[in-house]
Design a protein around this motif. Structure first.
Motif, PDB file in Angstrom:
ATOM      1  N   LEU A 143       0.821  -1.205   0.000  1.00  0.00           N
ATOM      2  CA  LEU A 143       0.000   0.000   0.000  1.00  0.00           C
ATOM      3  C   LEU A 143       0.860   1.262   0.000  1.00  0.00           C
ATOM      4  CD1 LEU A 143      -2.927   0.930   0.054  1.00  0.00           C
ATOM      5  CD2 LEU A 143      -2.787   0.950   2.545  1.00  0.00           C
ATOM      6  N   ASN A 144       1.933   1.262   0.761  1.00  0.00           N
ATOM      7  CA  ASN A 144       2.878   2.371   0.806  1.00  0.00           C
ATOM      8  C   ASN A 144       4.261   1.741   0.925  1.00  0.00           C
ATOM      9  OD1 ASN A 144       3.812   4.976   0.855  1.00  0.00           O
ATOM     10  ND2 ASN A 144       3.493   5.259   3.030  1.00  0.00           N
ATOM     11  N   ALA A 145       4.813   1.323  -0.196  1.00  0.00           N
ATOM     12  CA  ALA A 145       6.025   0.507  -0.213  1.00  0.00           C
ATOM     13  C   ALA A 145       7.273   1.317  -0.531  1.00  0.00           C
ATOM     14  CB  ALA A 145       5.870  -0.602  -1.245  1.00  0.00           C
ATOM     15  N   LEU A 146       8.399   0.760  -0.135  1.00  0.00           N
ATOM     16  CA  LEU A 146       9.697   1.299  -0.529  1.00  0.00           C
ATOM     17  C   LEU A 146       9.864   1.029  -2.016  1.00  0.00           C
ATOM     18  CD1 LEU A 146      12.661   2.269  -0.016  1.00  0.00           C
ATOM     19  CD2 LEU A 146      13.187  -0.110   0.497  1.00  0.00           C
ATOM     20  N   ASP A 147      10.144   2.059  -2.795  1.00  0.00           N
ATOM     21  CA  ASP A 147      10.329   1.917  -4.235  1.00  0.00           C
ATOM     22  C   ASP A 147      11.832   1.914  -4.519  1.00  0.00           C
ATOM     23  OD1 ASP A 147       9.856   1.764  -6.943  1.00  0.00           O
ATOM     24  OD2 ASP A 147       9.556   3.924  -7.163  1.00  0.00           O
ATOM     25  N   HIS A 148      12.428   0.731  -4.460  1.00  0.00           N
ATOM     26  CA  HIS A 148      13.868   0.606  -4.669  1.00  0.00           C
ATOM     27  C   HIS A 148      14.133  -0.613  -5.544  1.00  0.00           C
ATOM     28  CE1 HIS A 148      18.148   0.114  -3.758  1.00  0.00           C
ATOM     29  NE2 HIS A 148      18.106   1.414  -3.535  1.00  0.00           N
ATOM     30  N   PRO A 149      15.050  -0.510  -6.511  1.00  0.00           N
ATOM     31  CA  PRO A 149      15.278  -1.640  -7.423  1.00  0.00           C
ATOM     32  C   PRO A 149      15.937  -2.859  -6.768  1.00  0.00           C
ATOM     33  CG  PRO A 149      16.777   0.169  -7.910  1.00  0.00           C
ATOM     34  CD  PRO A 149      15.820   0.660  -6.880  1.00  0.00           C
ATOM     35  N   ARG A 150      16.639  -2.677  -5.643  1.00  0.00           N
ATOM     36  CA  ARG A 150      17.351  -3.791  -5.036  1.00  0.00           C
ATOM     37  C   ARG A 150      16.715  -4.316  -3.754  1.00  0.00           C
ATOM     38  NH1 ARG A 150      23.811  -4.344  -3.665  1.00  0.00           N
ATOM     39  NH2 ARG A 150      23.611  -6.340  -2.599  1.00  0.00           N
ATOM     40  N   TYR A 151      16.115  -3.435  -2.956  1.00  0.00           N
ATOM     41  CA  TYR A 151      15.638  -3.827  -1.628  1.00  0.00           C
ATOM     42  C   TYR A 151      14.128  -3.729  -1.483  1.00  0.00           C
ATOM     43  CZ  TYR A 151      20.504  -3.485  -0.136  1.00  0.00           C
ATOM     44  OH  TYR A 151      21.854  -3.669  -0.015  1.00  0.00           O
ATOM     45  N   ASP A 152      13.594  -4.653  -0.698  1.00  0.00           N
ATOM     46  CA  ASP A 152      12.209  -4.600  -0.220  1.00  0.00           C
ATOM     47  C   ASP A 152      12.279  -4.549   1.298  1.00  0.00           C
ATOM     48  OD1 ASP A 152      10.777  -4.700  -2.592  1.00  0.00           O
ATOM     49  OD2 ASP A 152      10.699  -6.889  -2.609  1.00  0.00           O
ATOM     50  N   VAL A 153      11.475  -3.698   1.896  1.00  0.00           N
ATOM     51  CA  VAL A 153      11.392  -3.606   3.351  1.00  0.00           C
ATOM     52  C   VAL A 153       9.916  -3.651   3.720  1.00  0.00           C
ATOM     53  CG1 VAL A 153      11.835  -2.158   5.378  1.00  0.00           C
ATOM     54  CG2 VAL A 153      13.476  -2.171   3.485  1.00  0.00           C
ATOM     55  N   TRP A 154       9.570  -4.450   4.726  1.00  0.00           N
ATOM     56  CA  TRP A 154       8.198  -4.448   5.184  1.00  0.00           C
ATOM     57  C   TRP A 154       8.144  -4.690   6.691  1.00  0.00           C
ATOM     58  CZ3 TRP A 154      10.242  -8.187   2.043  1.00  0.00           C
ATOM     59  CH2 TRP A 154      10.203  -9.512   2.479  1.00  0.00           C
ATOM     60  N   VAL A 155       7.032  -4.292   7.279  1.00  0.00           N
ATOM     61  CA  VAL A 155       6.805  -4.394   8.721  1.00  0.00           C
ATOM     62  C   VAL A 155       6.187  -5.753   9.019  1.00  0.00           C
ATOM     63  CG1 VAL A 155       5.582  -3.404  10.696  1.00  0.00           C
ATOM     64  CG2 VAL A 155       6.382  -1.931   8.845  1.00  0.00           C
ATOM     65  N   LEU A 156       6.709  -6.426  10.043  1.00  0.00           N
ATOM     66  CA  LEU A 156       6.115  -7.686  10.479  1.00  0.00           C
ATOM     67  C   LEU A 156       5.158  -7.460  11.645  1.00  0.00           C
ATOM     68  CD1 LEU A 156       9.225 -10.030  10.324  1.00  0.00           C
ATOM     69  CD2 LEU A 156       7.377  -9.803   8.661  1.00  0.00           C
ATOM     70  N   ARG A 157       5.615  -6.697  12.651  1.00  0.00           N
ATOM     71  CA  ARG A 157       4.762  -6.460  13.821  1.00  0.00           C
ATOM     72  C   ARG A 157       5.372  -5.379  14.691  1.00  0.00           C
ATOM     73  NH1 ARG A 157       6.621  -9.333  18.627  1.00  0.00           N
ATOM     74  NH2 ARG A 157       8.601 -10.310  18.113  1.00  0.00           N
ATOM     75  N   CYS A 158       4.562  -4.876  15.607  1.00  0.00           N
ATOM     76  CA  CYS A 158       5.036  -3.948  16.638  1.00  0.00           C
ATOM     77  C   CYS A 158       5.266  -4.746  17.913  1.00  0.00           C
ATOM     78  CB  CYS A 158       4.007  -2.861  16.915  1.00  0.00           C
ATOM     79  SG  CYS A 158       3.789  -1.720  15.554  1.00  0.00           S
ATOM     80  N   MET A 159       6.239  -4.303  18.697  1.00  0.00           N
ATOM     81  CA  MET A 159       6.509  -4.943  19.980  1.00  0.00           C
ATOM     82  C   MET A 159       5.949  -4.048  21.082  1.00  0.00           C
ATOM     83  SD  MET A 159      10.279  -6.502  19.321  1.00  0.00           S
ATOM     84  CE  MET A 159      10.925  -5.050  18.513  1.00  0.00           C
TER      85      MET A 159
END
Length: 132
Positions: free
Chosen positions: A102-118
């Motif tokens: 929905l609101n993603a990192l736009d990078h050709p090499r890396y993907d980053v996403w959130v798994l959970r909050c602590m």
């Protein structure tokens, strides 16, 4: 004209109020980083305000929120991500755990996403990361 205004006023006052979910801020969050070039996956456990580096990315967690009535529910993380030592971030905004695209990192090499909050982290400890 008076009729139009009266009907608008009546419809406005008769509509049900919108329920607003209460959220709480967590002490940290768990993120996942995929290096598409090498296929390496790195999980980061960051405290709020902490920055960590994965490859040439610098990832900072500014906030992590979750529903107060369901701590295991949806996590929302505010991230600032820099590529190498650039001043301008390649990503700055909120990511949702259930909808990273929905609101993603736009990078050709890396993907980053959130798994959970602590919801809590031990006092005086730094989260251990398996970053290189």
């Amino acid at each position: 004209m008076k009729r139009l205004f009266a009907s608008f006023l009546i419809s406005f006052t008769l509509t049900a109020p919108v329920a607003v979910a209460q959220v709480s801020s967590g002490d940290g969050g768990e993120l996942r980083v995929l290096d598409r070039l090498t296929g390496n996956v790195t999980d980061l456990m960051l405290a709020v305000g902490q920055t960590d580096t994965v490859g040439v990315l610098s990832v900072m967690l500014s906030d992590c929120r979750y529903p107060s009535d369901n701590p295991a529910g949806e996590g929302y993380a505010r991230l600032v991500i820099h590529f190498r030592d650039s001043v301008t971030p390649v990503f700055s905004g909120w990511m949702l755990a259930s909808s990273p695209a929905l609101n993603a990192l736009d990078h050709p090499r890396y993907d980053v996403w959130v798994l959970r909050c602590m919801t809590s982290m031990a006092e005086g400890t730094t989260p251990e990361n398996d970053a290189d």
